[in-house]
Every structure is written in C-alpha cells, then in structure tokens.
Design an enzyme around this catalytic site. Sequence first.
Site, PDB file in Angstrom:
ATOM      1  N   GLU A 250       0.859  -1.191   0.000  1.00  0.00           N
ATOM      2  CA  GLU A 250       0.000   0.000   0.000  1.00  0.00           C
ATOM      3  C   GLU A 250       0.891   1.235   0.000  1.00  0.00           C
ATOM      4  O   GLU A 250       2.008   1.175   0.513  1.00  0.00           O
ATOM      5  CB  GLU A 250      -0.851   0.058   1.287  1.00  0.00           C
ATOM      6  CG  GLU A 250      -1.843  -1.046   1.429  1.00  0.00           C
ATOM      7  CD  GLU A 250      -2.601  -0.988   2.770  1.00  0.00           C
ATOM      8  OE1 GLU A 250      -3.543  -1.764   2.934  1.00  0.00           O
ATOM      9  OE2 GLU A 250      -2.232  -0.177   3.649  1.00  0.00           O
ATOM     10  N   LYS A 252       2.500   4.364   1.429  1.00  0.00           N
ATOM     11  CA  LYS A 252       2.675   4.867   2.790  1.00  0.00           C
ATOM     12  C   LYS A 252       2.553   6.393   2.714  1.00  0.00           C
ATOM     13  O   LYS A 252       3.504   7.087   2.378  1.00  0.00           O
ATOM     14  CB  LYS A 252       4.036   4.468   3.369  1.00  0.00           C
ATOM     15  CG  LYS A 252       4.189   4.889   4.821  1.00  0.00           C
ATOM     16  CD  LYS A 252       5.494   4.426   5.404  1.00  0.00           C
ATOM     17  CE  LYS A 252       5.533   4.563   6.919  1.00  0.00           C
ATOM     18  NZ  LYS A 252       5.122   5.851   7.434  1.00  0.00           N
ATOM     19  N   ARG A 257      -2.222   9.664  11.031  1.00  0.00           N
ATOM     20  CA  ARG A 257      -3.066   8.488  11.217  1.00  0.00           C
ATOM     21  C   ARG A 257      -4.294   8.878  12.035  1.00  0.00           C
ATOM     22  O   ARG A 257      -4.172   9.525  13.072  1.00  0.00           O
ATOM     23  CB  ARG A 257      -2.267   7.421  11.960  1.00  0.00           C
ATOM     24  CG  ARG A 257      -2.972   6.102  12.062  1.00  0.00           C
ATOM     25  CD  ARG A 257      -2.009   5.088  12.652  1.00  0.00           C
ATOM     26  NE  ARG A 257      -2.543   3.746  12.595  1.00  0.00           N
ATOM     27  CZ  ARG A 257      -1.789   2.657  12.640  1.00  0.00           C
ATOM     28  NH1 ARG A 257      -0.484   2.758  12.744  1.00  0.00           N
ATOM     29  NH2 ARG A 257      -2.331   1.470  12.585  1.00  0.00           N
ATOM     30  N   ARG A 272      -2.718   8.982  16.486  1.00  0.00           N
ATOM     31  CA  ARG A 272      -1.891   7.794  16.695  1.00  0.00           C
ATOM     32  C   ARG A 272      -1.637   7.560  18.185  1.00  0.00           C
ATOM     33  O   ARG A 272      -1.564   6.431  18.640  1.00  0.00           O
ATOM     34  CB  ARG A 272      -0.569   7.990  15.965  1.00  0.00           C
ATOM     35  CG  ARG A 272       0.369   6.830  16.035  1.00  0.00           C
ATOM     36  CD  ARG A 272       1.701   7.263  15.449  1.00  0.00           C
ATOM     37  NE  ARG A 272       2.656   6.193  15.431  1.00  0.00           N
ATOM     38  CZ  ARG A 272       3.291   5.735  16.488  1.00  0.00           C
ATOM     39  NH1 ARG A 272       3.032   6.241  17.669  1.00  0.00           N
ATOM     40  NH2 ARG A 272       4.178   4.766  16.360  1.00  0.00           N
ATOM     41  N   GLU A 302      -5.397   7.439   6.810  1.00  0.00           N
ATOM     42  CA  GLU A 302      -4.362   8.465   6.853  1.00  0.00           C
ATOM     43  C   GLU A 302      -4.978   9.734   6.261  1.00  0.00           C
ATOM     44  O   GLU A 302      -5.451   9.715   5.121  1.00  0.00           O
ATOM     45  CB  GLU A 302      -3.159   7.978   6.036  1.00  0.00           C
ATOM     46  CG  GLU A 302      -1.912   8.786   6.194  1.00  0.00           C
ATOM     47  CD  GLU A 302      -1.093   8.466   7.463  1.00  0.00           C
ATOM     48  OE1 GLU A 302      -1.506   7.615   8.279  1.00  0.00           O
ATOM     49  OE2 GLU A 302      -0.044   9.109   7.621  1.00  0.00           O
ATOM     50  N   PHE A 342      -7.377   2.589   5.273  1.00  0.00           N
ATOM     51  CA  PHE A 342      -6.594   1.375   5.049  1.00  0.00           C
ATOM     52  C   PHE A 342      -6.991   0.192   5.930  1.00  0.00           C
ATOM     53  O   PHE A 342      -6.506  -0.914   5.736  1.00  0.00           O
ATOM     54  CB  PHE A 342      -5.085   1.643   5.142  1.00  0.00           C
ATOM     55  CG  PHE A 342      -4.607   2.172   6.473  1.00  0.00           C
ATOM     56  CD1 PHE A 342      -4.361   1.308   7.531  1.00  0.00           C
ATOM     57  CD2 PHE A 342      -4.384   3.528   6.653  1.00  0.00           C
ATOM     58  CE1 PHE A 342      -3.902   1.790   8.746  1.00  0.00           C
ATOM     59  CE2 PHE A 342      -3.935   4.027   7.871  1.00  0.00           C
ATOM     60  CZ  PHE A 342      -3.688   3.152   8.918  1.00  0.00           C
ATOM     61  N   ARG A 417       4.143  -3.836  17.439  1.00  0.00           N
ATOM     62  CA  ARG A 417       4.961  -3.614  16.257  1.00  0.00           C
ATOM     63  C   ARG A 417       5.543  -4.962  15.878  1.00  0.00           C
ATOM     64  O   ARG A 417       6.240  -5.570  16.667  1.00  0.00           O
ATOM     65  CB  ARG A 417       6.094  -2.630  16.581  1.00  0.00           C
ATOM     66  CG  ARG A 417       6.839  -2.126  15.357  1.00  0.00           C
ATOM     67  CD  ARG A 417       8.004  -1.250  15.740  1.00  0.00           C
ATOM     68  NE  ARG A 417       7.632   0.019  16.332  1.00  0.00           N
ATOM     69  CZ  ARG A 417       7.261   1.101  15.627  1.00  0.00           C
ATOM     70  NH1 ARG A 417       7.215   1.057  14.306  1.00  0.00           N
ATOM     71  NH2 ARG A 417       6.944   2.209  16.246  1.00  0.00           N
ATOM     72  N   LYS A 423       7.450  -1.495   6.794  1.00  0.00           N
ATOM     73  CA  LYS A 423       7.467  -0.242   6.024  1.00  0.00           C
ATOM     74  C   LYS A 423       8.770  -0.161   5.249  1.00  0.00           C
ATOM     75  O   LYS A 423       9.840  -0.471   5.776  1.00  0.00           O
ATOM     76  CB  LYS A 423       7.260   0.967   6.915  1.00  0.00           C
ATOM     77  CG  LYS A 423       8.160   1.031   8.107  1.00  0.00           C
ATOM     78  CD  LYS A 423       7.852   2.240   8.992  1.00  0.00           C
ATOM     79  CE  LYS A 423       8.632   2.142  10.283  1.00  0.00           C
ATOM     80  NZ  LYS A 423       8.381   3.203  11.217  1.00  0.00           N
TER      81      LYS A 423
HETATM   82  P1  ATP Z   1       6.924   6.469  10.845  1.00  0.00           P
HETATM   83  O1  ATP Z   1       7.932   7.179  11.661  1.00  0.00           O
HETATM   84  O2  ATP Z   1       7.508   5.654   9.760  1.00  0.00           O
HETATM   85  O3  ATP Z   1       5.772   7.277  10.390  1.00  0.00           O
HETATM   86  P2  ATP Z   1       5.544   5.406  13.086  1.00  0.00           P
HETATM   87  O4  ATP Z   1       6.445   5.000  14.187  1.00  0.00           O
HETATM   88  O5  ATP Z   1       4.742   6.636  13.209  1.00  0.00           O
HETATM   89  O6  ATP Z   1       6.364   5.392  11.761  1.00  0.00           O
HETATM   90  P3  ATP Z   1       4.842   2.980  11.996  1.00  0.00           P
HETATM   91  O7  ATP Z   1       3.893   1.945  12.367  1.00  0.00           O
HETATM   92  O8  ATP Z   1       6.258   2.642  12.094  1.00  0.00           O
HETATM   93  O9  ATP Z   1       4.526   4.244  12.829  1.00  0.00           O
HETATM   94  O10 ATP Z   1       4.510   3.473  10.516  1.00  0.00           O
HETATM   95  C1  ATP Z   1       3.197   3.478  10.161  1.00  0.00           C
HETATM   96  C2  ATP Z   1       2.644   4.880  10.084  1.00  0.00           C
HETATM   97  O11 ATP Z   1       2.544   5.223   8.731  1.00  0.00           O
HETATM   98  C3  ATP Z   1       1.230   4.844  10.601  1.00  0.00           C
HETATM   99  O12 ATP Z   1       1.173   5.274  11.926  1.00  0.00           O
HETATM  100  C4  ATP Z   1       0.454   5.740   9.673  1.00  0.00           C
HETATM  101  O13 ATP Z   1       0.378   7.045  10.205  1.00  0.00           O
HETATM  102  C5  ATP Z   1       1.296   5.837   8.430  1.00  0.00           C
HETATM  103  N1  ATP Z   1       0.730   5.186   7.237  1.00  0.00           N
HETATM  104  C6  ATP Z   1       0.734   5.719   5.994  1.00  0.00           C
HETATM  105  N2  ATP Z   1       0.209   4.898   5.106  1.00  0.00           N
HETATM  106  C7  ATP Z   1      -0.170   3.780   5.773  1.00  0.00           C
HETATM  107  C8  ATP Z   1      -0.754   2.558   5.366  1.00  0.00           C
HETATM  108  N3  ATP Z   1      -1.042   2.291   4.111  1.00  0.00           N
HETATM  109  N4  ATP Z   1      -0.974   1.636   6.342  1.00  0.00           N
HETATM  110  C9  ATP Z   1      -0.662   1.879   7.632  1.00  0.00           C
HETATM  111  N5  ATP Z   1      -0.101   3.013   8.056  1.00  0.00           N
HETATM  112  C10 ATP Z   1       0.156   3.961   7.141  1.00  0.00           C
END
Ligand code: ATP
Length: 588
Positions: A250, A252, A257, A272, A302, A342, A417, A423
């Site tokens: 998907e 990103k 979020r 989040r 998102e 999503f 996690r 990712k």
């Molecule tokens: P990052 O610093 O990479 O944003 P994070 O620590 O906030 O990461 P992660 O779970 O590592 O959180 O990365 C997922 C984040 O990416 C989610 O919290 C969401 O906000 C965002 N995101 C964007 N597109 C998607 C998707 N298709 N599915 C899930 N999350 C997504």
Amino acid sequence: MEFSILAESFNKMESTRKRLELTQFLVELFEKTPHDVISKIVYLIQGKLRPDFEGIELGVAEKLALRSIPKSSGIPIKKIEDEYRKSGDLGHASSIILEQKTQTTFLVEDITVERVYETLFKIAKLGGSRSQDMKMKYISSLLNDATPLEASFILKILLGTLRLGIAENTVMDALAVAFTGEKENRKKIQYAYNVSSDLGKVAETIATKGIEGIEKFEIILFNPIRPMLADRVKSEAEAIEKMGNEFAAEYKLDGERVQLHIEGDKVALFSRSLERIESYYPDIIEKIPKNIQADNIILEAEAVAINENTGEFLPFQELMHRRRKYKIEKAVTEYPISVNFFDVLYCNGKNCMESSYKERRNTLEKHVKEDEFAKYIPMSIVRNENEIEDFMENSINAGSEGLMLKMLDKPYQAGSRGSHWLKLKREYRNELGDSLDLVVIGGYFGKGRRTGNYGTLLLATYDEDEDTFPSICKVGTGFTDESLDQLYQILNPKVSIKKNPRIISEMEADVWFEPELVIEVVASEITLSPIHKAAMNAIRKDSGLALRFPKFTGKIRVEKAVEDASTNEEVITLYKGQKKIAHDKNLM
Ligand code: ATP
C-alpha cells in the site's frame, strides 16, 4: 481508602527507578486497595484522572497552587515562594513548609483517595471566569486536611509533576501478580488494554471479575484501539525474505493516522497516540458519515493534505497548519485534505481484528463508499522485487513516503509492532539516511539570526527498560526560520526549572524541557560516544551511541507520544546494520 496509604506508597516508589522494585511496591499497593477504588489508583499513578482519550486535563497553574497553600496553612506566600525557588518542586517545597504549619486547624477530616480523586475531578471540570476562585477553594480545603506528605503528592498530581517512572507495562505486570498470582497472565491483560486503551477499566475488571472477565474484554465503540505498527525493512529483497511470495503493498502516505469511530452521525477521531482530534478535522466529522454503509464501524485512515487542483499528496508539514486552536475553519479551506482508509477493526457490532488482511480490506470496500474526499489507500498485490519497485515508484511519484507491506492472511495485532506489517521508506534505501524520531530534552539559545529562539536542541531516545530518555545528539541544522519559531512556541511552555529525572544526560543545556515533544532527524552515521547515554554499555562498556551530523527533517511529530520515539533497541539495530554494510563493502 485512606489517602495516606497511597501517599506512603508513592513516597517509596519515588525512591527507586528499578523496575522489579516498582512492580513489587505496586503489587503491595494493589493488594491493599478496595476493588471499587482500583481504577482511580491506576489513573492517579500515571498522573491522570481518566484515560488520555477522554481528554480530561487538570490544568492547574503553579501560581494558583502557590496561592492555595497559605490559605490553608497561614504561612506567608513569600516564605513559600522562597522555598519553592530553592527546590524547584512545589510539592516538595510545600511539604517542608507544612511541617512548620503555624495555624492549627480544628475538625481535621481524614482524607480518602475517593475524596482527593473527586475533588481533582471537580477542579478539572471547572471552567469560566469564576473558576480560579473555586479551584483555589477546592485545593485549599484538601491541603487543609492533608499531612505534609499527602499535600506534597496532591500538589504534584495537580501540577502534573508526579513522575514515579512507572510505565504501563509495569502496571500490567503488577496487576497480573496481584490478582492472578501469575505473571504469565500479563499477555491477556495486555490484550484487554490494547483493545480498550483504558488501564483503569482493565484493572477494575481483573480485580472484580478475575482473568475470566479479562478474557471477555471486547472492543467498545468510541474507546480507541491501540494501533498496530510496522517494522522497517531496507530493501525489496529483505521484504520478500520476510513476507514470502505474495503480499499486499500500500502507499505509505505522509499524513496523520486517524482512527474513526462512527455510529450514525456520531463521529470520534483519535490520533496515533489516541488523543481526541475532532477539532482539527471538522470536515471529516461533517462529510464521512455519508460514506458509511454500516450501523457502526471503526476505521483507520491516513488524513493527508492535498493539492486540490492536481489531487497530489502534500507533505506532513502542510497538515500541521491545522493544529491550531483558533480559526480552524480558515485552515480547513486553506489546507484541504483527503481521507485515505486502510483498515477496518469493527463493523456492525462485530470485532474484525481477527479476520485476515484480505477479509478486512473486503469489508472496508463493502462498507465505505469512495468519493473525492474519502478514498481507499492505493493497494496492489505484489509477488516479486520488480512489482514492488514498480509500485514504489508510483507511490513516490504521487507524493508519498514509500510503501507499507502487509501479509494477506494475518489478523490486526492491536498495540504491537511486528513483522506482519513492514514499512519500506524511500530513505531507508540510503543506508545511512535512516530517520529517527527523537525526544527534545534540552535547548541552547541561538545567536545571530536565531537570537530569541532555541538554535540547537538536545535530543534523546526512549529507553524502554528503564522508562527514561538518554541523550543521543545535539541538532542545529535543518531548521528554517519558520520551524524555529514554531518549535519555540511549542517548547517554551515545557521549560522546567530542574532536569526531569527521566532525562539521562551529563551534557549542560541552557534550558531543560519536560520530555514531551518528538521531532524527526536524519543522520549520516551512528558512532560510539563517550558523552551521550543512549544504549549505554550495549556495544562497548562505558560508551553510549551518538548520531553523527544529525539534521532536522522539518517534521515535528506532535501526533507521537514520547514513549513512541525511537528506542535504544532500534538505534542498536541501525548501528549493527551499518557495521554489516561496511564489512560487506570491504569484502567486495
Ligand atoms: P513512521 O515514523 O515511519 O511514520 P511510526 O512510528 O509513526 O512510523 P509505523 O507503524 O512505524 O509508525 O509506521 C506506520 C505509520 O505510517 C502509521 O502510523 C500511519 O500514520 C502511516 N501510514 C501511511 N500509510 C499507511 C498505510 N497504508 N498503512 C498503515 N499506516 C500507514
């Protein structure tokens, strides 16, 4: 329950940072706690009155608390101020002063946990012009009946300076031991917490209904679910190695979020870190219910800023213009968004988290209608490196950060996690360009153009084991005039007189901040460091790890809690990964 029991327990807890000892103190406290008070105790331990998502803030200013002390003690305010200046901790200062209480009060009532909690609750609910006087009255009446030790903890809770260093994990360990006798039951408790995000409610359930009650814990509409998170991978090849030969990719998207809870026209939005964010998104509240074809539903999406003319996704910073208290309508028109769904976690009264990704995506497409504002996040089933790379290119060209890769047959794992979601960000392909989310702990005043701002910031990782923030670098590059101003506005109210005990650093700083803000940085390398404390002793004795040439990326991660910042473990993994690459290169 007498408040003195809690105050004495807090006093013991403040004297240690060792997790095992803290767990033991908690177990002893829980065993003394009547079941109908346990949820209150659990919130108070965390310095709260209710779970975060209810947004109940005590919001008592130091000045007001200061003025409430003489009322109850007859001690001149000057004396209290002097003592406060010396120790920097009003709770502590007040206990010293109250020891010397001159005014003897008659009719002293024992104070109970219930009374303290209810009074604090009333204070939190007060608003309006006459509220200051009422708040003072309430505080005074409590302090009047409190012993010095009790008064010191009441003030700390009121001011938000109670920092016992107790992480949620420690509370859950203690609940398992105190109420089931077995630490292994912690997993079940964790599940209940992940679906409800309400540790007080979990504690009350285990106390009154035991582990059977916990096993029956279900999703509650309008109580947020703790989000599933993703591990990172550096390459398409690594993704295939971890995910097998068919999975979903998907986009990103680089936005915020949002977890949406919807029933009819009633909508709740959680960030989040599970805070209420309806006020920033009146457009979501107004428009999305029309797209829903279900009686009730919990969705994840998102929210992304877009260029309305081209439909192109814009970076996260654009969206941040909406984080304001006033003139939000103007921001809504100036910074339009789209909502990109999503996942679906609950639909028509049923939990969907156990369903596979594939089933959940079908449910999502069945119950949410697409239009200009509401979209499904672009997705493609991929089978090999070329297909991933191709989709990655589309994603980057559309203005997103990279890809999220998701296993087709796996459930939604709330609050964890893991490797079912990965990712793959564009910058991860540049081995030394990994971004890290770090906690701002200190600041240095700027010079020249930066006078009046913090020109350099001291940053820390999150140490999960110790629940502390060890320093990892100073960052002074990557700032624009606008971001410096913005950071100053956010950081200035967080300046603390004394270094918070959760900050681990021997550096000098012009000011220390309460560890409450996360920003994103990139760096060229991670090196061993004699001065920084992140991952101390993990690679080499008496050495920590530090970032070399760190640079602020422009992202102030207001949606992240400090406990979600990059951990020592993550930094160690990056350090080792970088070593391995260097080693492999030398062999070539
Ligand atoms: P990052 O610093 O990479 O944003 P994070 O620590 O906030 O990461 P992660 O779970 O590592 O959180 O990365 C997922 C984040 O990416 C989610 O919290 C969401 O906000 C965002 N995101 C964007 N597109 C998607 C998707 N298709 N599915 C899930 N999350 C997504």
